[in-house]
Design a protein around this motif. Structure first.
Motif, PDB file in Angstrom:
ATOM      1  N   ALA A  78      34.990  45.377  38.481  1.00  0.00           N
ATOM      2  CA  ALA A  78      34.037  45.794  37.459  1.00  0.00           C
ATOM      3  C   ALA A  78      32.895  44.796  37.360  1.00  0.00           C
ATOM      4  O   ALA A  78      32.962  43.687  37.904  1.00  0.00           O
ATOM      5  N   ARG A  79      31.878  45.198  36.639  1.00  0.00           N
ATOM      6  CA  ARG A  79      30.680  44.367  36.523  1.00  0.00           C
ATOM      7  C   ARG A  79      31.020  42.982  35.983  1.00  0.00           C
ATOM      8  O   ARG A  79      30.440  41.978  36.400  1.00  0.00           O
ATOM      9  N   GLY A  80      31.978  42.922  35.063  1.00  0.00           N
ATOM     10  CA  GLY A  80      32.349  41.644  34.472  1.00  0.00           C
ATOM     11  C   GLY A  80      33.293  40.825  35.330  1.00  0.00           C
ATOM     12  O   GLY A  80      33.670  39.708  34.955  1.00  0.00           O
ATOM     13  N   GLY A  81      33.704  41.362  36.470  1.00  0.00           N
ATOM     14  CA  GLY A  81      34.562  40.614  37.387  1.00  0.00           C
ATOM     15  C   GLY A  81      36.032  41.000  37.360  1.00  0.00           C
ATOM     16  O   GLY A  81      36.819  40.474  38.150  1.00  0.00           O
ATOM     17  N   GLU A  82      36.389  41.926  36.474  1.00  0.00           N
ATOM     18  CA  GLU A  82      37.805  42.345  36.419  1.00  0.00           C
ATOM     19  C   GLU A  82      38.157  43.073  37.713  1.00  0.00           C
ATOM     20  O   GLU A  82      37.372  43.880  38.213  1.00  0.00           O
ATOM     21  N   THR A  83      39.345  42.796  38.236  1.00  0.00           N
ATOM     22  CA  THR A  83      39.760  43.391  39.504  1.00  0.00           C
ATOM     23  C   THR A  83      41.094  44.110  39.361  1.00  0.00           C
ATOM     24  O   THR A  83      41.892  43.809  38.463  1.00  0.00           O
ATOM     25  N   ARG A  84      41.295  45.042  40.258  1.00  0.00           N
ATOM     26  CA  ARG A  84      42.577  45.752  40.317  1.00  0.00           C
ATOM     27  C   ARG A  84      42.833  46.116  41.765  1.00  0.00           C
ATOM     28  O   ARG A  84      41.902  46.497  42.493  1.00  0.00           O
ATOM     29  N   TYR A  85      44.107  46.006  42.190  1.00  0.00           N
ATOM     30  CA  TYR A  85      44.486  46.274  43.578  1.00  0.00           C
ATOM     31  C   TYR A  85      45.660  47.238  43.635  1.00  0.00           C
ATOM     32  O   TYR A  85      46.529  47.227  42.755  1.00  0.00           O
ATOM     33  N   VAL A  86      45.724  48.002  44.702  1.00  0.00           N
ATOM     34  CA  VAL A  86      46.926  48.774  44.962  1.00  0.00           C
ATOM     35  C   VAL A  86      48.024  47.787  45.350  1.00  0.00           C
ATOM     36  O   VAL A  86      47.751  46.738  45.953  1.00  0.00           O
ATOM     37  N   VAL A 129      48.414  45.863  48.846  1.00  0.00           N
ATOM     38  CA  VAL A 129      47.474  44.853  49.345  1.00  0.00           C
ATOM     39  C   VAL A 129      47.411  43.605  48.474  1.00  0.00           C
ATOM     40  O   VAL A 129      46.715  42.644  48.811  1.00  0.00           O
ATOM     41  N   LYS A 130      48.129  43.609  47.378  1.00  0.00           N
ATOM     42  CA  LYS A 130      48.097  42.445  46.479  1.00  0.00           C
ATOM     43  C   LYS A 130      48.551  41.192  47.214  1.00  0.00           C
ATOM     44  O   LYS A 130      49.538  41.200  47.949  1.00  0.00           O
ATOM     45  N   GLY A 131      47.808  40.115  47.027  1.00  0.00           N
ATOM     46  CA  GLY A 131      48.119  38.863  47.687  1.00  0.00           C
ATOM     47  C   GLY A 131      47.542  38.740  49.089  1.00  0.00           C
ATOM     48  O   GLY A 131      47.567  37.661  49.683  1.00  0.00           O
ATOM     49  N   ARG A 132      47.014  39.843  49.628  1.00  0.00           N
ATOM     50  CA  ARG A 132      46.443  39.804  50.982  1.00  0.00           C
ATOM     51  C   ARG A 132      44.945  40.117  50.982  1.00  0.00           C
ATOM     52  O   ARG A 132      44.209  39.595  51.821  1.00  0.00           O
ATOM     53  N   PHE A 133      44.503  40.962  50.078  1.00  0.00           N
ATOM     54  CA  PHE A 133      43.092  41.356  50.001  1.00  0.00           C
ATOM     55  C   PHE A 133      42.455  40.731  48.762  1.00  0.00           C
ATOM     56  O   PHE A 133      43.100  40.602  47.717  1.00  0.00           O
ATOM     57  N   THR A 134      41.191  40.382  48.890  1.00  0.00           N
ATOM     58  CA  THR A 134      40.437  39.849  47.766  1.00  0.00           C
ATOM     59  C   THR A 134      39.097  40.566  47.681  1.00  0.00           C
ATOM     60  O   THR A 134      38.324  40.566  48.652  1.00  0.00           O
TER      61      THR A 134
END
Length: 117
Positions: free
Chosen positions: A52-60, A63-68
């Motif tokens: 999001a614009r404020g920097g909040e992230t979400r991952y499936v 891929v957690k721990g491998r993708f940024t």
């Protein structure tokens, strides 16, 4: 007219890394939510990561721990650093730009990521 362009896909061996980029141009507005989706012949298009614009992230979970995921608001550009790639990460990766109420959503044309054994 808004254009969304991805780059950085390619062929990589399992365990390797790739970095995808996505730039949204042609709009005076900053992207509210950037997202990466991927599609394979066996699956529908799935959400991989969003920021999001404020920097909040979400991952499936896969891929957690491998993708940024990261972004540069000043350039309306988003990145996806993909490490420890697996065969199942193979697919076409699409960038999605959500500008909120100011502008229609836009999709990129997709970039192919192929992970080989």
């Amino acid at each position: 007219q808004v254009q969304v362009v991805e780059s950085g896909g390619g062929l990589v061996q399992a365990g390797g890394s790739l970095r995808l980029s996505c730039t949204a141009s042609g709009s005076p507005y900053i992207v509210s939510v950037f997202g990466w989706y991927r599609q394979t012949p066996a699956k529908q298009r799935e959400l991989v990561a969003v920021i999001a614009r404020g920097g909040e992230t979400r991952y499936v979970d896969s891929v957690k721990g491998r993708f940024t995921i990261s972004k540069d608001n000043t350039r309306n550009t988003m990145y996806l650093q993909m490490d420890s790639l697996k065969l199942e990460d193979t697919g076409v990766y699409y960038c999605h730009a959500d500008f909120g109420p100011n502008e229609p959503d836009a999709w990129g044309q997709g970039t192919q990521v192929t992970v080989s054994s």
